[in-house]
Design a protein around this motif. Structure first.
Motif, PDB file in Angstrom:
ATOM      1  N   GLY A  25       0.690  -1.078   0.055  1.00  0.00           N
ATOM      2  CA  GLY A  25       0.066  -0.185  -0.239  1.00  0.00           C
ATOM      3  C   GLY A  25       0.892   1.185  -0.033  1.00  0.00           C
ATOM      4  O   GLY A  25       0.498   2.164  -0.553  1.00  0.00           O
ATOM      5  N   ASP A  26       1.952   1.271   0.739  1.00  0.00           N
ATOM      6  CA  ASP A  26       2.716   2.636   0.782  1.00  0.00           C
ATOM      7  C   ASP A  26       3.480   2.883  -0.382  1.00  0.00           C
ATOM      8  O   ASP A  26       3.201   3.938  -1.084  1.00  0.00           O
ATOM      9  N   CYS A  27       4.020   1.994  -1.218  1.00  0.00           N
ATOM     10  CA  CYS A  27       4.609   2.024  -2.475  1.00  0.00           C
ATOM     11  C   CYS A  27       3.551   2.579  -3.311  1.00  0.00           C
ATOM     12  O   CYS A  27       3.988   3.426  -4.572  1.00  0.00           O
ATOM     13  N   LEU A  28       2.457   1.705  -3.735  1.00  0.00           N
ATOM     14  CA  LEU A  28       1.533   2.121  -4.672  1.00  0.00           C
ATOM     15  C   LEU A  28       1.042   3.325  -4.370  1.00  0.00           C
ATOM     16  O   LEU A  28       0.629   4.288  -5.285  1.00  0.00           O
ATOM     17  N   GLY A  29       0.650   3.639  -2.998  1.00  0.00           N
ATOM     18  CA  GLY A  29       0.061   4.893  -2.818  1.00  0.00           C
ATOM     19  C   GLY A  29       0.962   6.308  -3.016  1.00  0.00           C
ATOM     20  O   GLY A  29       0.432   7.133  -3.729  1.00  0.00           O
ATOM     21  N   ALA A  30       2.380   5.896  -2.561  1.00  0.00           N
ATOM     22  CA  ALA A  30       3.080   6.939  -2.853  1.00  0.00           C
ATOM     23  C   ALA A  30       3.288   7.192  -4.427  1.00  0.00           C
ATOM     24  O   ALA A  30       3.467   8.464  -4.937  1.00  0.00           O
ATOM     25  N   GLN A  31       3.438   6.158  -5.371  1.00  0.00           N
ATOM     26  CA  GLN A  31       3.693   6.276  -6.622  1.00  0.00           C
ATOM     27  C   GLN A  31       2.431   6.939  -7.361  1.00  0.00           C
ATOM     28  O   GLN A  31       2.645   7.613  -8.260  1.00  0.00           O
ATOM     29  N   THR A  32       1.249   6.618  -6.909  1.00  0.00           N
ATOM     30  CA  THR A  32       0.107   7.239  -7.515  1.00  0.00           C
ATOM     31  C   THR A  32       0.019   8.708  -7.072  1.00  0.00           C
ATOM     32  O   THR A  32      -0.237   9.467  -8.031  1.00  0.00           O
ATOM     33  N   ALA A  33       0.169   9.059  -5.683  1.00  0.00           N
ATOM     34  CA  ALA A  33       0.154  10.470  -5.442  1.00  0.00           C
ATOM     35  C   ALA A  33       1.222  11.430  -6.094  1.00  0.00           C
ATOM     36  O   ALA A  33       0.855  12.329  -6.624  1.00  0.00           O
ATOM     37  N   LEU A  34       2.482  10.704  -6.368  1.00  0.00           N
ATOM     38  CA  LEU A  34       3.507  11.502  -6.902  1.00  0.00           C
ATOM     39  C   LEU A  34       3.313  11.786  -8.220  1.00  0.00           C
ATOM     40  O   LEU A  34       3.428  12.708  -8.756  1.00  0.00           O
ATOM     41  N   SER A  35       2.621  10.593  -9.080  1.00  0.00           N
ATOM     42  CA  SER A  35       2.483  10.571 -10.518  1.00  0.00           C
ATOM     43  C   SER A  35       1.345  11.716 -10.736  1.00  0.00           C
ATOM     44  O   SER A  35       1.239  12.608 -11.680  1.00  0.00           O
ATOM     45  N   LEU A  36       0.299  11.733  -9.763  1.00  0.00           N
ATOM     46  CA  LEU A  36      -0.765  12.684  -9.878  1.00  0.00           C
ATOM     47  C   LEU A  36      -0.334  14.234  -9.883  1.00  0.00           C
ATOM     48  O   LEU A  36      -0.607  15.200 -10.474  1.00  0.00           O
ATOM     49  N   TRP A  37       0.833  14.361  -8.667  1.00  0.00           N
ATOM     50  CA  TRP A  37       1.290  15.610  -8.587  1.00  0.00           C
ATOM     51  C   TRP A  37       2.207  16.181  -9.995  1.00  0.00           C
ATOM     52  O   TRP A  37       2.267  17.298 -10.078  1.00  0.00           O
ATOM     53  N   LEU A  38       2.999  15.092 -10.280  1.00  0.00           N
ATOM     54  CA  LEU A  38       3.688  15.532 -11.648  1.00  0.00           C
ATOM     55  C   LEU A  38       2.828  16.127 -12.659  1.00  0.00           C
ATOM     56  O   LEU A  38       3.186  16.903 -13.400  1.00  0.00           O
ATOM     57  N   GLN A  39       1.888  15.237 -12.947  1.00  0.00           N
ATOM     58  CA  GLN A  39       0.952  15.570 -13.982  1.00  0.00           C
ATOM     59  C   GLN A  39       0.092  16.676 -13.618  1.00  0.00           C
ATOM     60  O   GLN A  39      -0.074  17.582 -14.631  1.00  0.00           O
ATOM     61  N   LYS A  40      -0.277  17.023 -12.547  1.00  0.00           N
ATOM     62  CA  LYS A  40      -0.818  18.322 -12.011  1.00  0.00           C
ATOM     63  C   LYS A  40       0.092  19.523 -12.489  1.00  0.00           C
ATOM     64  O   LYS A  40      -0.541  20.741 -12.707  1.00  0.00           O
ATOM     65  N   ASN A  41       1.332  19.315 -12.413  1.00  0.00           N
ATOM     66  CA  ASN A  41       2.546  20.195 -12.722  1.00  0.00           C
ATOM     67  C   ASN A  41       3.033  20.394 -13.978  1.00  0.00           C
ATOM     68  O   ASN A  41       4.131  21.004 -14.302  1.00  0.00           O
ATOM     69  N   GLY A  42       2.496  19.756 -14.962  1.00  0.00           N
ATOM     70  CA  GLY A  42       2.883  19.903 -16.376  1.00  0.00           C
ATOM     71  C   GLY A  42       3.883  19.025 -17.002  1.00  0.00           C
ATOM     72  O   GLY A  42       4.438  18.958 -18.189  1.00  0.00           O
ATOM     73  N   VAL A  43       4.198  17.485 -16.129  1.00  0.00           N
ATOM     74  CA  VAL A  43       5.114  16.686 -16.539  1.00  0.00           C
ATOM     75  C   VAL A  43       4.336  15.632 -17.057  1.00  0.00           C
ATOM     76  O   VAL A  43       3.382  15.190 -16.415  1.00  0.00           O
ATOM     77  N   GLU A  44       4.876  15.040 -18.234  1.00  0.00           N
ATOM     78  CA  GLU A  44       4.264  13.924 -18.459  1.00  0.00           C
ATOM     79  C   GLU A  44       4.678  12.704 -17.726  1.00  0.00           C
ATOM     80  O   GLU A  44       5.787  12.545 -17.705  1.00  0.00           O
ATOM     81  N   VAL A  45       3.839  11.812 -17.179  1.00  0.00           N
ATOM     82  CA  VAL A  45       4.277  10.804 -16.483  1.00  0.00           C
ATOM     83  C   VAL A  45       3.820   9.391 -16.640  1.00  0.00           C
ATOM     84  O   VAL A  45       2.624   9.148 -17.230  1.00  0.00           O
ATOM     85  N   SER A  46       4.670   8.424 -16.473  1.00  0.00           N
ATOM     86  CA  SER A  46       4.127   7.083 -16.705  1.00  0.00           C
ATOM     87  C   SER A  46       4.542   6.470 -15.308  1.00  0.00           C
ATOM     88  O   SER A  46       5.570   6.509 -14.510  1.00  0.00           O
ATOM     89  N   ALA A  47       3.728   5.339 -14.724  1.00  0.00           N
ATOM     90  CA  ALA A  47       3.933   4.467 -13.362  1.00  0.00           C
ATOM     91  C   ALA A  47       4.226   3.095 -13.989  1.00  0.00           C
ATOM     92  O   ALA A  47       3.297   2.480 -14.471  1.00  0.00           O
TER      93      ALA A  47
END
Length: 322
Positions: A25-47
């Motif tokens: 849960g921690d690694c997937l939650g962190a990955q998801t939240a970080l990916s969403l943050w990057l996306q919100k701030n204009g970075v193309e991201v893949s998880a």
């Protein structure tokens, strides 16, 4: 804490974010939240993750898709979360160090590898998701939406045993409270998805595993074992064993426990402690590591020999600390 990492992350056009193999849960939650943050701030991201997402965490992929690694040479940079050594992220992730691209890390385990251009490593944090929350807080807390909040809360809950472990601080509780408020949900929504939807096959496997619980060293240690035959007979996978290690630890008087699971031609070890016994030191004797109270390692097997040798090392450590 993130003042050096944030501008570097946002300087890239496209980033690949890795969570560790045998995801939790921690690694997937962190990955998801970080990916969403990057996306919100204009970075193309893949998880990416080389393993499948466990059933009880698959709902996180509704917030952001998690794929098998592919076309890694096309990314400008890489971020690994909830692990500080590239081998923890699988065979493909180990190769990114050779691509001559920046690799960043956000994690809460001790002794990071010296391969990261920039990283945030804070062992005192309860979880990597608590660190990702601090990233949001330092940059723009208003960017925490319901999806990011639920992802981060999931990681904090799973890595703290639902706020029971001694890694929980006032900062952990504050982060949890703020995530609930900003996400507009209640704790039971996450708990039900994590713990109240177990398939019958998993309960059958748990029943078999509980029969193997054995005490050692006068009751100071306990073990629980899962064989390949158990998995085959119940139709389970290794992901179905998540959380089993807490049962031998709950036995009265036990200071530390080991879950041993047959995994191909070797034995996966999961170690837990609720005493001064440092299972990180213990795990390092078997090519592993982690935290003082939770760690993982490997033994070449067979199972009986693994139990004998692992417990022997535990006894030596306990005697040395007496």
């Amino acid at each position: 804490m993130f003042n050096q990492l944030i501008p570097k992350l946002l300087s890239h056009k496209n980033i690949a974010v890795f969570s560790h193999v045998r995801p939790d849960g921690d690694c997937l939650g962190a990955q998801t939240a970080l990916s969403l943050w990057l996306q919100k701030n204009g970075v193309e991201v893949s998880a990416f993750n080389e393993d499948d997402v466990p059933e009880n965490l698959s709902w996180l992929t509704d917030f952001f898709p998690i794929q098998k690694p592919t076309n890694l040479e096309n990314f400008d940079a890489f971020v690994v979360v909830d692990g500080n050594a590239l081998h923890r992220f699988g065979d493909e992730a180990e190769k990114i160090a050779d691509l001559d691209k920046p690799v960043y890390m956000i994690d809460h385990h001790p002794d990071p590898e010296d391969v990261f251009e920039e990283f945030v490593s804070r062992e005192e944090s309860s979880s990597t998701c608590e660190l990702i929350y601090q990233l949001y807080e330092e940059y723009d807390i208003e960017q925490v939406d319901a999806a990011a909040a639920k992802a981060m809360f999931t990681g904090i809950v799973t890595d703290t045993g639902s706020f029971q472990f001694d890694s929980v601080s006032s900062e952990t509780m504050r982060a949890g409270s703020e995530l609930l408020r900003r996400g507009g949900f209640t704790p039971n929504e996450i708990a039900e998805r994590l713990y109240a939807s177990r398939p019958l096959r998993q309960l059958k496997l748990l029943s078999m595993a509980l029969e193997t619980i054995t005490l050692h060293a006068g009751g100071d240690f306990s073990t629980i074992s899962i064989t390949q035959k158990m998995l085959e007979d119940t139709g389970c996978t290794k992901e179905d064993t998540e959380g089993f290690v807490q049962y031998p630890l709950s036995v009265e008087g036990v200071k530390a426990c080991v879950l041993l699971r047959e995994d191909g031609d070797r034995i996966k070890l999961s170690l837990r402690s609720q005493s001064p016994v440092d299972v990180n030191k213990w795990a390092r004797q078997f090519n592993g590591g982690g935290h003082k109270k939770a760690a993982g390692a490997w033994h070449p097997g067979p199972l009986n020999k693994a139990i004998e040798e692992v417990i022997a090392v535990g006894k030596e450590q306990l005697d040395s600390e007496a």
